[in-house]
Design a protein around this motif. Structure first.
Motif, PDB file in Angstrom:
ATOM      1  N   LEU A  77     -10.052  -5.443 -12.334  1.00 51.24           N
ATOM      2  CA  LEU A  77     -10.211  -4.745 -13.609  1.00 51.24           C
ATOM      3  C   LEU A  77     -10.486  -3.320 -13.589  1.00 51.24           C
ATOM      4  O   LEU A  77      -9.877  -2.614 -14.085  1.00 51.24           O
ATOM      5  N   ILE A  78     -11.716  -2.952 -12.675  1.00 50.82           N
ATOM      6  CA  ILE A  78     -12.052  -1.766 -12.384  1.00 50.82           C
ATOM      7  C   ILE A  78     -11.032  -1.027 -11.594  1.00 50.82           C
ATOM      8  O   ILE A  78     -10.835   0.074 -12.114  1.00 50.82           O
ATOM      9  N   VAL A  79     -10.313  -1.506 -10.877  1.00 55.26           N
ATOM     10  CA  VAL A  79      -9.069  -0.744 -10.080  1.00 55.26           C
ATOM     11  C   VAL A  79      -8.217  -0.248 -11.101  1.00 55.26           C
ATOM     12  O   VAL A  79      -7.694   0.904 -11.206  1.00 55.26           O
ATOM     13  N   VAL A  80      -7.689  -1.378 -11.833  1.00 50.85           N
ATOM     14  CA  VAL A  80      -6.634  -0.984 -12.628  1.00 50.85           C
ATOM     15  C   VAL A  80      -6.824  -0.194 -13.929  1.00 50.85           C
ATOM     16  O   VAL A  80      -6.264   0.823 -14.191  1.00 50.85           O
ATOM     17  N   ALA A  81      -8.133  -0.244 -14.171  1.00 51.55           N
ATOM     18  CA  ALA A  81      -8.707   0.556 -15.396  1.00 51.55           C
ATOM     19  C   ALA A  81      -8.754   2.017 -14.792  1.00 51.55           C
ATOM     20  O   ALA A  81      -8.233   3.075 -15.619  1.00 51.55           O
ATOM     21  N   SER A  82      -9.258   2.183 -13.720  1.00 53.18           N
ATOM     22  CA  SER A  82      -9.277   3.470 -12.974  1.00 53.18           C
ATOM     23  C   SER A  82      -7.928   4.251 -12.873  1.00 53.18           C
ATOM     24  O   SER A  82      -7.821   5.500 -13.229  1.00 53.18           O
ATOM     25  N   LEU A  83      -7.108   3.359 -12.479  1.00 57.85           N
ATOM     26  CA  LEU A  83      -5.670   4.040 -12.363  1.00 57.85           C
ATOM     27  C   LEU A  83      -5.035   4.209 -13.586  1.00 57.85           C
ATOM     28  O   LEU A  83      -4.283   5.382 -13.659  1.00 57.85           O
ATOM     29  N   VAL A  84      -5.167   3.386 -14.575  1.00 55.78           N
ATOM     30  CA  VAL A  84      -4.990   3.910 -15.862  1.00 55.78           C
ATOM     31  C   VAL A  84      -5.305   5.244 -16.603  1.00 55.78           C
ATOM     32  O   VAL A  84      -4.655   5.903 -17.332  1.00 55.78           O
ATOM     33  N   ILE A  85      -6.725   5.414 -16.365  1.00 54.33           N
ATOM     34  CA  ILE A  85      -7.548   6.649 -16.749  1.00 54.33           C
ATOM     35  C   ILE A  85      -6.641   7.712 -16.171  1.00 54.33           C
ATOM     36  O   ILE A  85      -6.297   8.790 -17.018  1.00 54.33           O
ATOM     37  N   ILE A  86      -6.307   7.787 -14.877  1.00 61.32           N
ATOM     38  CA  ILE A  86      -5.524   8.712 -14.134  1.00 61.32           C
ATOM     39  C   ILE A  86      -4.102   9.083 -14.971  1.00 61.32           C
ATOM     40  O   ILE A  86      -3.879  10.074 -15.131  1.00 61.32           O
TER      41      ILE A  86
END
Length: 214
Positions: A77-86
């Protein structure tokens, strides 16, 4: 040997047809219903998911041997959330109006079952290159369905593609409108997206009987 072996190539080609994440696995349906009234939004959402899933699969694959199993979902979830923020920040910087159209649906990529499913089922068990191919393949399969649905909904519902009139002017009654055609407002409503996806599923199963469940 070429860049892609036959086994690797199937990671990209399978999700485009007989293992499509939307029409076969029935994942990612919410965004298919919500943002496909415009072809541009469908295309951008497809590209966004491709970025998040492609890069995310590689990151999870690189970390697969050091992620404690008890917290793997949190890490994913942290990985996907970081990429979505980008993705969200890039859209706001370079395509603000489109970012408002997509609004919360970009954020909901975090909960997209396709992404979390590929992290869990593939990236945690495979090397980065194959994980990248798997991410690209599944996101392409997702994007193709969104683009097909968006094409027909915008064309028949608004008479435009990418916001450009292609059927004529409905006010001046030019093009097909001169023949009595009127835009079908129902095409712009979410239920129509489900109907179009259903038709695609029907075509797939008509072409490949093996997909028909007993």
């Amino acid at each position: 040997m070429g860049l892609l072996s036959k086994k690797d190539a199937k990671l990209i080609t399978d999700p485009l047809a007989d293992n499509n994440p939307i029409t076969i696995q029935v994942l990612g349906i919410c965004s298919a219903l919500a943002i496909t009234a415009e072809l541009k939004a469908s295309l951008v959402m497809g590209i966004a998911v491709m970025f998040v899933l492609g890069i995310g699969n590689v990151v999870i694959s690189l970390m697969r041997n050091i992620i404690p199993s008890k917290i793997r979902i949190i890490v994913q979830l942290i990985v996907v959330a970081s990429l979505v923020i980008i993705v969200d920040q890039v859209l706001k910087a370079f395509a603000y109006e489109l970012s408002k159209t997509l609004s919360v649906f970009i954020g909901l990529i975090i909960t997209n079952c396709i992404i979390m499913g590929r992290f869990e089922a593939f990236a945690l068990a495979n090397k980065p290159w194959r994980s990248f191919l798997d991410g690209i393949g599944n996101s392409l399969g997702y994007a193709v369905i969104l683009i097909i649905v968006g094409f027909f909904r915008e064309l028949l519902g608004s008479g435009t593609l990418f916001g450009i009139p292609v059927l004529g002017d409905p006010i001046e009654k030019t093009g097909v409108y001169a023949l009595g055609y009127e835009n079908n407002g129902f095409m712009l409503m979410p239920p129509m997206a489900l109907i179009i996806v259903g038709l695609i599923i029907w075509v797939q199963r008509s072409r490949n009987k093996a997909l028909i469940e007993d």
